[in-house]
Design a protein around this motif. Structure first.
Motif, PDB file in Angstrom:
ATOM      1  N   SER A 170      21.117 -14.895 103.210  1.00 39.54           N
ATOM      2  CA  SER A 170      20.563 -16.108 102.584  1.00 39.54           C
ATOM      3  C   SER A 170      19.083 -16.305 102.900  1.00 39.54           C
ATOM      4  O   SER A 170      18.459 -17.232 102.390  1.00 39.54           O
ATOM      5  CB  SER A 170      21.332 -17.339 103.058  1.00 39.54           C
ATOM      6  N   ARG A 193      27.999 -15.831 109.892  1.00 35.50           N
ATOM      7  CA  ARG A 193      27.164 -15.209 110.926  1.00 35.50           C
ATOM      8  C   ARG A 193      27.441 -15.763 112.317  1.00 35.50           C
ATOM      9  O   ARG A 193      27.148 -15.103 113.317  1.00 35.50           O
ATOM     10  CB  ARG A 193      25.698 -15.393 110.582  1.00 35.50           C
ATOM     11  N   SER A 250      17.194 -23.333 105.172  1.00 40.85           N
ATOM     12  CA  SER A 250      18.478 -22.649 104.958  1.00 40.85           C
ATOM     13  C   SER A 250      18.662 -22.424 103.465  1.00 40.85           C
ATOM     14  O   SER A 250      18.843 -23.375 102.706  1.00 40.85           O
ATOM     15  CB  SER A 250      19.616 -23.519 105.496  1.00 40.85           C
ATOM     16  N   SER A 288      25.396 -18.509 106.763  1.00 41.73           N
ATOM     17  CA  SER A 288      26.224 -19.673 107.069  1.00 41.73           C
ATOM     18  C   SER A 288      27.135 -19.919 105.867  1.00 41.73           C
ATOM     19  O   SER A 288      26.766 -19.587 104.737  1.00 41.73           O
ATOM     20  CB  SER A 288      25.340 -20.902 107.282  1.00 41.73           C
TER      21      SER A 288
HETATM   22  N1  LIG Z   1       8.145  -7.001 109.333  1.00 46.28           N
HETATM   23  C1  LIG Z   1       7.710  -7.553 108.204  1.00 46.28           C
HETATM   24  O1  LIG Z   1       6.855  -7.020 107.505  1.00 46.28           O
HETATM   25  C2  LIG Z   1       8.298  -8.856 107.775  1.00 46.28           C
HETATM   26  C3  LIG Z   1       8.096  -9.325 106.459  1.00 46.28           C
HETATM   27  C4  LIG Z   1       8.703 -10.518 106.079  1.00 46.28           C
HETATM   28  C5  LIG Z   1       9.464 -11.233 106.993  1.00 46.28           C
HETATM   29  N2  LIG Z   1       9.584 -10.759 108.260  1.00 46.28           N
HETATM   30  C6  LIG Z   1      10.396 -11.472 109.250  1.00 46.28           C
HETATM   31  O2  LIG Z   1      11.717 -11.464 108.762  1.00 46.28           O
HETATM   32  C7  LIG Z   1      12.416 -12.620 109.209  1.00 46.28           C
HETATM   33  C8  LIG Z   1      13.043 -13.296 108.007  1.00 46.28           C
HETATM   34  O3  LIG Z   1      12.028 -13.793 107.161  1.00 46.28           O
HETATM   35  P1  LIG Z   1      12.419 -14.694 105.914  1.00 46.28           P
HETATM   36  O4  LIG Z   1      11.185 -15.133 105.257  1.00 46.28           O
HETATM   37  O5  LIG Z   1      13.438 -13.985 105.126  1.00 46.28           O
HETATM   38  O6  LIG Z   1      13.085 -15.920 106.672  1.00 46.28           O
HETATM   39  P2  LIG Z   1      13.658 -17.291 106.104  1.00 46.28           P
HETATM   40  O7  LIG Z   1      14.047 -17.150 104.674  1.00 46.28           O
HETATM   41  O8  LIG Z   1      12.701 -18.376 106.445  1.00 46.28           O
HETATM   42  O9  LIG Z   1      14.939 -17.445 107.023  1.00 46.28           O
HETATM   43  C9  LIG Z   1      15.763 -18.556 106.892  1.00 46.28           C
HETATM   44  C10 LIG Z   1      17.180 -18.069 106.759  1.00 46.28           C
HETATM   45  O10 LIG Z   1      17.498 -17.317 107.919  1.00 46.28           O
HETATM   46  C11 LIG Z   1      18.884 -17.369 108.091  1.00 46.28           C
HETATM   47  N3  LIG Z   1      19.164 -17.124 109.501  1.00 46.28           N
HETATM   48  C12 LIG Z   1      18.557 -17.692 110.561  1.00 46.28           C
HETATM   49  N4  LIG Z   1      19.093 -17.199 111.695  1.00 46.28           N
HETATM   50  C13 LIG Z   1      20.046 -16.320 111.321  1.00 46.28           C
HETATM   51  C14 LIG Z   1      20.955 -15.499 112.030  1.00 46.28           C
HETATM   52  N5  LIG Z   1      20.989 -15.494 113.359  1.00 46.28           N
HETATM   53  N6  LIG Z   1      21.778 -14.719 111.298  1.00 46.28           N
HETATM   54  C15 LIG Z   1      21.767 -14.724 109.960  1.00 46.28           C
HETATM   55  N7  LIG Z   1      20.935 -15.491 109.219  1.00 46.28           N
HETATM   56  C16 LIG Z   1      20.093 -16.275 109.916  1.00 46.28           C
HETATM   57  C17 LIG Z   1      19.304 -18.744 107.640  1.00 46.28           C
HETATM   58  O11 LIG Z   1      20.569 -18.540 107.045  1.00 46.28           O
HETATM   59  P3  LIG Z   1      21.745 -19.640 107.008  1.00 46.28           P
HETATM   60  O12 LIG Z   1      21.074 -20.946 106.753  1.00 46.28           O
HETATM   61  O13 LIG Z   1      22.623 -19.161 105.895  1.00 46.28           O
HETATM   62  O14 LIG Z   1      22.393 -19.570 108.343  1.00 46.28           O
HETATM   63  C18 LIG Z   1      18.205 -19.150 106.628  1.00 46.28           C
HETATM   64  O15 LIG Z   1      18.688 -19.150 105.310  1.00 46.28           O
HETATM   65  C19 LIG Z   1      11.355 -13.475 109.930  1.00 46.28           C
HETATM   66  O16 LIG Z   1      11.425 -13.241 111.311  1.00 46.28           O
HETATM   67  C20 LIG Z   1      10.045 -12.937 109.390  1.00 46.28           C
HETATM   68  O17 LIG Z   1       8.949 -13.134 110.259  1.00 46.28           O
HETATM   69  C21 LIG Z   1       9.031  -9.605 108.668  1.00 46.28           C
END
Ligand SMILES: NC(=O)c1ccc[n+]([C@@H]2O[C@H](COP(=O)([O-])OP(=O)(O)OC[C@H]3O[C@@H](n4cnc5c(N)ncnc54)[C@H](OP(=O)(O)O)[C@@H]3O)[C@@H](O)[C@H]2O)c1
Length: 344
Positions: free
Chosen positions: A172, A213, A336, A195
């Protein structure tokens, strides 16, 4: 041609953005100038502002995701024209140049991270995609990550023989939503986690099975589910220490394999598991061939026929660059199944 450009400047680390003028950037070779109509906020933006991730030289303009209208094109650009509606992955993280940051009214974007969007797609929806698509595409398709076959915009024939599945932790999230859609478009089954309130979102993007999760039995649940398929790889969109260890335990029980990660590899990953971190901006520099496949060949058609949907849904917090600070604060507080967006 416009004459003014307002930007949200990060002038000092750990300080709020300061709204002020910025030069309107000139597109160089293989770049376009976009009049931004919507920008999305990403975790790296608040990480840079708060200093968790090095912000780089200051003052600077942060921001990775934009959607808008092309105003000017640089040398060698034949695939885009003035007036085209596009989404774009901004490249300021690579170049440190103000013109390449997303948090302003006009951004210069490399064509390799730019895709035409359908006439009826709102900018505020389109802007949720670019960084998540780049990250997911690198993790799934880059040869040194999972190296899976590329996605197709047209519906694939049903696969014969064993169905291959990808395990995607965090379906998600923005990156997870993109990973589900790209894996499905490449012909893989998807087993994912979220979730319970976001099960419908994950299913609507094409996931075959979604698990809670937070369940105490999550490692066993995912292992049993993945045993029904041929294992193709694992993608941890969240990549905290806990999620990495959970995914790694599943893989260890399946006999080992590779995980693509969005954050640095945590210690204590079992020896049979090969965990590798993605760096999204790589698709705009080192692996432009993949960028062209995804942004040039796949996305425009896939957005048009609905194989790729803007997801998760946009949550517009305001109109104008002066709302970017509130938007970053909202993301920092936690989201979320939604993406924080500012329209311009
Ligand atoms: N390396 C790179 O180049 C790169 C690029 C982009 C992003 N990132 C990193 O990737 C991560 C995700 O980024 P994003 O933009 O996709 O985040 P996001 O959309 O802001 O993440 C929010 C979502 O994370 C889910 N979540 C939080 N903790 C979780 C867990 N323990 N298990 C499963 N789901 C969980 C929540 O799901 P639920 O509400 O359904 O629980 C929520 O929907 C971040 O740390 C970001 O910095 C890295």
């Amino acid at each position: 041609m416009a004459e003014t450009n307002q930007a949200a400047w990060l002038k000092e680390a750990k300080q709020n953005f300061v709204i002020g003028p910025a030069e309107i950037g000139k597109p160089a070779k293989d770049e376009v100038l976009v009049r931004n109509h919507a920008i999305a906020i990403n975790p790296v933006d608040h990480a840079q502002q708060s200093g968790i991730f090095p912000p780089g030289p200051l003052p600077r303009i942060l921001g990775n995701d934009i959607a808008g209208e092309i105003i000017d094109v640089g040398e060698g650009v034949t695939q885009f024209r003035k007036g085209d509606r596009v989404l774009g992955h901004c490249t300021a993280l690579n170049t440190d140049e103000a013109k390449h940051g997303g948090f302003q009214e006009y951004t210069v974007v490399p064509t390799v991270g730019c895709a035409a969007i359908p006439e009826d797609m709102k900018y505020e929806d389109a802007c949720v995609l670019p960084l998540a698509i780049s990250t997911a595409a690198l993790g799934l398709f880059h040869k040194e990550q999972l190296g899976l076959r590329l996605p197709q915009a047209e519906q694939r024939e049903p696969l014969t023989g064993d169905t291959e599945a990808v395990l995607i932790w965090g379906g998600s999230s923005s990156v997870g939503s993109a990973a589900i859609q790209l894996a499905v478009a490449a012909g893989y089954a998807v087993v994912t986690t979220s979730s319970p309130r976001n099960y419908i979102l994950c299913k609507s993007l094409g996931a075959n099975e979604v698990f809670d999760r937070a369940s105490l039995s999550i490692v066993g649940d995912l292992t049993s589910a993945m045993q029904r398929y041929k294992f193709a790889g694992a993608f941890d969109a969240i990549s905290t220490r806990d999620t990495q260890l959970n995914v790694a335990q599943v893989l260890a029980q399946l006999g080992g394999g590779r995980i693509a990660l969005t954050l640095p590899v945590t210690p204590d990953i079992p020896a049979t598991v090969d965990a590798r971190m993605i760096y999204a901006a790589f698709i705009l520099s080192q692996d432009k061939a993949l960028g062209k496949e995804i942004y040039g060949d796949f996305l425009p058609a896939a957005l048009k026929n609905g194989r790729i949907k803007p997801a998760p849904k946009s949550d517009v917090v305001g109109h104008g660059v002066e709302h970017i600070q509130a938007a970053v604060d909202k993301l920092r507080a936690g989201v979320s199944g939604s993406k924080v967006v500012v329209t311009l």
